[in-house]
Design a protein around this motif. Sequence first.
Motif, PDB file in Angstrom:
ATOM      1  N   PHE A   7       0.834  -1.196   0.000  1.00 45.00           N
ATOM      2  CA  PHE A   7       0.000   0.000   0.000  1.00 45.00           C
ATOM      3  C   PHE A   7       0.875   1.253   0.000  1.00 45.00           C
ATOM      4  N   TYR A   8       1.996   1.180   0.718  1.00 41.24           N
ATOM      5  CA  TYR A   8       2.932   2.298   0.726  1.00 41.24           C
ATOM      6  C   TYR A   8       3.497   2.556  -0.671  1.00 41.24           C
ATOM      7  N   ASP A  19      10.243   2.786  -1.553  1.00 37.65           N
ATOM      8  CA  ASP A  19       9.441   1.588  -1.380  1.00 37.65           C
ATOM      9  C   ASP A  19      10.204   0.546  -0.564  1.00 37.65           C
ATOM     10  N   PRO A  20       9.502  -0.217   0.245  1.00 38.78           N
ATOM     11  CA  PRO A  20      10.166  -1.299   0.975  1.00 38.78           C
ATOM     12  C   PRO A  20      10.595  -2.396   0.007  1.00 38.78           C
ATOM     13  N   PRO A  21      11.634  -3.148   0.338  1.00 41.06           N
ATOM     14  CA  PRO A  21      12.041  -4.261  -0.528  1.00 41.06           C
ATOM     15  C   PRO A  21      10.907  -5.277  -0.657  1.00 41.06           C
ATOM     16  N   VAL A  22      10.799  -5.875  -1.830  1.00 41.18           N
ATOM     17  CA  VAL A  22       9.762  -6.878  -2.038  1.00 41.18           C
ATOM     18  C   VAL A  22       9.913  -8.022  -1.042  1.00 41.18           C
ATOM     19  N   ASP A  29       7.749  -7.849   1.976  1.00 39.64           N
ATOM     20  CA  ASP A  29       6.302  -7.968   1.876  1.00 39.64           C
ATOM     21  C   ASP A  29       5.850  -9.276   2.511  1.00 39.64           C
ATOM     22  N   PRO A  30       4.784  -9.229   3.306  1.00 39.02           N
ATOM     23  CA  PRO A  30       4.371 -10.425   4.042  1.00 39.02           C
ATOM     24  C   PRO A  30       3.581 -11.432   3.220  1.00 39.02           C
ATOM     25  N   ASP A  31       3.048 -11.019   2.069  1.00 38.98           N
ATOM     26  CA  ASP A  31       2.253 -11.949   1.273  1.00 38.98           C
ATOM     27  C   ASP A  31       2.310 -11.548  -0.199  1.00 38.98           C
ATOM     28  N   TYR A  32       1.716 -12.402  -1.034  1.00 39.37           N
ATOM     29  CA  TYR A  32       1.808 -12.182  -2.476  1.00 39.37           C
ATOM     30  C   TYR A  32       1.103 -10.901  -2.898  1.00 39.37           C
ATOM     31  N   TYR A  33      -0.010 -10.554  -2.245  1.00 39.89           N
ATOM     32  CA  TYR A  33      -0.765  -9.384  -2.672  1.00 39.89           C
ATOM     33  C   TYR A  33       0.029  -8.114  -2.442  1.00 39.89           C
ATOM     34  N   SER A  34       0.618  -7.998  -1.272  1.00 45.94           N
ATOM     35  CA  SER A  34       1.444  -6.838  -0.980  1.00 45.94           C
ATOM     36  C   SER A  34       2.630  -6.765  -1.935  1.00 45.94           C
ATOM     37  N   ALA A  35       3.274  -7.911  -2.178  1.00 44.55           N
ATOM     38  CA  ALA A  35       4.409  -7.936  -3.098  1.00 44.55           C
ATOM     39  C   ALA A  35       3.990  -7.542  -4.510  1.00 44.55           C
ATOM     40  N   SER A  36       2.812  -8.001  -4.933  1.00 45.51           N
ATOM     41  CA  SER A  36       2.358  -7.659  -6.285  1.00 45.51           C
ATOM     42  C   SER A  36       2.099  -6.170  -6.418  1.00 45.51           C
ATOM     43  N   LEU A  37       1.583  -5.541  -5.357  1.00 43.16           N
ATOM     44  CA  LEU A  37       1.376  -4.093  -5.403  1.00 43.16           C
ATOM     45  C   LEU A  37       2.703  -3.350  -5.531  1.00 43.16           C
ATOM     46  N   THR A  38       3.723  -3.810  -4.802  1.00 43.00           N
ATOM     47  CA  THR A  38       5.045  -3.192  -4.893  1.00 43.00           C
ATOM     48  C   THR A  38       5.613  -3.335  -6.292  1.00 43.00           C
ATOM     49  N   LEU A  39       5.520  -4.534  -6.863  1.00 40.69           N
ATOM     50  CA  LEU A  39       6.068  -4.778  -8.194  1.00 40.69           C
ATOM     51  C   LEU A  39       5.292  -4.026  -9.271  1.00 40.69           C
ATOM     52  N   LEU A  40       3.966  -4.035  -9.192  1.00 43.37           N
ATOM     53  CA  LEU A  40       3.160  -3.334 -10.184  1.00 43.37           C
ATOM     54  C   LEU A  40       3.379  -1.826 -10.097  1.00 43.37           C
ATOM     55  N   SER A  41       3.562  -1.303  -8.890  1.00 39.56           N
ATOM     56  CA  SER A  41       3.845   0.130  -8.740  1.00 39.56           C
ATOM     57  C   SER A  41       5.172   0.494  -9.392  1.00 39.56           C
ATOM     58  N   ALA A  42       6.160  -0.391  -9.246  1.00 38.75           N
ATOM     59  CA  ALA A  42       7.458  -0.147  -9.878  1.00 38.75           C
ATOM     60  C   ALA A  42       7.331  -0.178 -11.396  1.00 38.75           C
ATOM     61  N   MET A  43       6.524  -1.103 -11.913  1.00 34.66           N
ATOM     62  CA  MET A  43       6.309  -1.174 -13.361  1.00 34.66           C
ATOM     63  C   MET A  43       5.611   0.075 -13.879  1.00 34.66           C
ATOM     64  N   ALA A  44       4.599   0.548 -13.151  1.00 33.99           N
ATOM     65  CA  ALA A  44       3.895   1.756 -13.562  1.00 33.99           C
ATOM     66  C   ALA A  44       4.806   2.973 -13.513  1.00 33.99           C
ATOM     67  N   ALA A  45       5.635   3.051 -12.479  1.00 32.37           N
ATOM     68  CA  ALA A  45       6.577   4.167 -12.360  1.00 32.37           C
ATOM     69  C   ALA A  45       7.579   4.154 -13.507  1.00 32.37           C
ATOM     70  N   ASP A  46       8.055   2.969 -13.862  1.00 36.60           N
ATOM     71  CA  ASP A  46       9.002   2.851 -14.957  1.00 36.60           C
ATOM     72  C   ASP A  46       8.365   3.248 -16.284  1.00 36.60           C
ATOM     73  N   LYS A  47       7.097   2.887 -16.454  1.00 37.20           N
ATOM     74  CA  LYS A  47       6.379   3.209 -17.694  1.00 37.20           C
ATOM     75  C   LYS A  47       6.245   4.711 -17.891  1.00 37.20           C
TER      76      LYS A  47
END
Length: 244
Positions: free
Chosen positions: A190-191, A216-219, A222-240
């Motif tokens: 979420f962060y 952003d905190p390191p992937v 992240d305590p679970d897949y959903y939190s990790a996916s939000l971190t990764l997707l946010s990084a992808m959107a930022a890169d785009k």
Amino acid sequence: GDLMIAWALHQASLFWDDAALLVRASELAAAIFDQLARPIDGGLVLLPGRQGFERDDGLIVNLSYAIFPAFDALAAATPDRDWVAVREGYARLISVAQFGRFDLPPDWVLIKDPARLDEVDALALPEDWPPRFSYDAIRVPLYLVWGGYGAQFLAPFVRFWRPFYNADIMPPWTDLTQNTVPAENALPGFYSVRRLTAEAHAAAQEPGSLAILPPDPPVADDPDYYSASLTLLSAMAADKWGVS
């Protein structure tokens, strides 16, 4: 999930120049559109599933299904389906589905009058789910940024999160009827969405500027897949979009 799979198949078909993957992407995209697309004022939206979401009192829609970059890819995969109308329909719906003190989108919304979204009672918070901006709707600003939507769309999220920028805690949800937040901390992912949204909002208002938030905190944290996916997707959107 189906949208993500179709999008991934389309991207893979381009990356590996694989016609078979493109066929699979096109078939799945066409099935999603043909079975789930419904007209609303301003375009189309997708039902969350084939059954249970068209009711006597209206359509039940989950706003976090508005995966704008996926719609753009699927428009290329199935040019005979009007994915542009899906993009426009969700953008229109998000612009009016604003509840509570901060005008935030809910996880789930009831569209009582799909043809006239401007009417006062056209939208409502369905009784089947908690009236919250939370676990589902956290993806709405992520996909808005990824879809290229600017400050006007992102402003409600920034208003909600700004008081917590310098705090050690960030609420994971807010009740859109009581305007309350819980005394608990959001997942690390979420962060990541908050930071992406703040930086995109700042850049939209003043090109080249950035909001000052912790990285952003390191992937791995992240305590679970959903939190990790939000971190990764946010990084992808930022890169785009180059917002961080």
